[in-house]
Design a protein around this motif. Sequence first.
Motif, short mmCIF file in Angstrom:
data_model
loop_
_atom_site.label_atom_id
_atom_site.label_comp_id
_atom_site.label_asym_id
_atom_site.label_seq_id
_atom_site.Cartn_x
_atom_site.Cartn_y
_atom_site.Cartn_z
N ASN A 86 -8.01 6.00 -0.39
CA ASN A 86 -7.29 6.96 0.39
C ASN A 86 -7.59 6.96 1.93
O ASN A 86 -7.06 7.19 2.86
CB ASN A 86 -6.97 8.11 0.11
N LYS A 87 -9.03 7.00 2.09
CA LYS A 87 -9.70 7.34 3.38
C LYS A 87 -9.70 5.76 4.20
O LYS A 87 -10.00 6.02 5.43
CB LYS A 87 -11.09 7.61 3.22
N LYS A 88 -9.37 4.96 3.50
CA LYS A 88 -9.50 3.61 4.40
C LYS A 88 -7.94 3.01 4.70
O LYS A 88 -7.69 2.35 5.25
CB LYS A 88 -10.47 2.49 3.49
N ASN A 89 -7.03 3.44 3.45
CA ASN A 89 -5.80 2.92 3.77
C ASN A 89 -4.70 4.04 3.89
O ASN A 89 -4.86 5.11 3.28
CB ASN A 89 -5.40 2.11 2.60
N LYS A 90 -3.66 3.65 4.77
CA LYS A 90 -2.66 4.53 4.96
C LYS A 90 -1.52 4.29 3.75
O LYS A 90 -1.46 3.65 3.10
CB LYS A 90 -1.76 4.26 6.12
N GLY A 91 -1.13 5.74 3.54
CA GLY A 91 -0.08 5.93 2.35
C GLY A 91 1.40 5.59 2.97
O GLY A 91 1.68 5.77 4.46
N CYS A 92 2.37 5.18 2.01
CA CYS A 92 3.73 4.97 2.42
C CYS A 92 4.45 6.16 2.10
O CYS A 92 4.53 7.00 0.98
CB CYS A 92 4.29 3.85 1.53
N PHE A 93 5.01 6.91 3.16
CA PHE A 93 5.66 8.15 3.23
C PHE A 93 7.15 7.87 3.08
O PHE A 93 7.61 7.02 4.06
CB PHE A 93 5.16 8.91 4.39
N VAL A 94 7.79 8.11 1.78
CA VAL A 94 9.19 8.08 1.92
C VAL A 94 9.81 9.34 2.19
O VAL A 94 9.74 10.42 1.69
CB VAL A 94 9.48 7.79 0.10
#
Length: 345
Positions: A86-94
């Motif tokens: 989580n600290k290195k990769n962005k998340g997909c916001f739906v």
Amino acid sequence: MDGRRYSFLLVALALVFISMGASLAQGQGKAGNNKKAPYDAASTHYEVLKPSKKGQEKFLCLARGACNGKHLTCPSQCPERKPKKNKKNKGCFVDCSSKCEVTCKWRKPHCNGYGSLCYDPRFVGGDGIMFYFHGAKGGNFAVVSDDNLQINAHFIGTRPQGRTRDYTWVQALAVMFDRHTLVLAAKRVSQWDDSFDALIVRWDGEEVNVPTDGEAEWRAMGSDEREVVIERTDKANGVKVTVAGLVELNVKVRAIGEEENKVHNYQLPANDAFAHLETQFKFTNLTDLVEGVLGKTYQPDYISPVKRGVPMPMMGGEDKYQTPSLYSPLCKACKFKGQVDFASI
């Protein structure tokens, strides 16, 4: 019209009505199966589908409105809603609301973004202007006070010898709406450990256990059929909270590190890491007369009184926004018209 033609017409009309009735019944059946509350969290009302061959998550939107029935796919830059790193990769916001879109975002508060409350406490208002509000050690203050939403903050702090004011941080937030109170708080810890979950969540006085596996979220339906969703954004100490139709919060618990303590000369005691909250708010449907330390900066005609260009522009108002307790919606400038059920707190 002869008898045969008349009979044929009656049969045709009957078939039309039967067809209409069947369609209506079918439509009601679908609505019944997918029925949501008047204040459902539209942005999170979707069904997770099988990922694409490249591992990009896919969704079927179930929220009311133009996005209903639409298929959305996460972009390759952020193929998952809840990446393990989580600290290195962005998340997909739906977002299955009227926006009907997917975007890549960091799953944590943006402390330089609009509606943020971080550090000792530093705010960025709805007008984009940064300011500090120190409040008082042990004090409670209305961050937002509107007709149907009240958010209070509890301040912790310390005053080293020789200083004229407290160093303060926000240790807890109480989000009050309808007849409910949602509390987010940081546990007192002597030594900080990133793997230890220092976040406390309470719903109407009862402690909530937000799962860490599966969808890693907790949901509740309020008394006014307003959906509340709490989703973990990290294995520990991070959540996103959605109170449908009112507010979204990205919250992270952090502590004061040794280096930070030395640089700012906080002189913190060795047995308290001063765990506190970093938060970013996103509001929906605030009135033009909204109040609160942060809330007033969302007024359409608001002009910030803080001095620009100084290292620490200060905002006053402690006397206007101080509340008797974390759970009280009462202050000199408060506007909340809801009915908090104090018996359940």
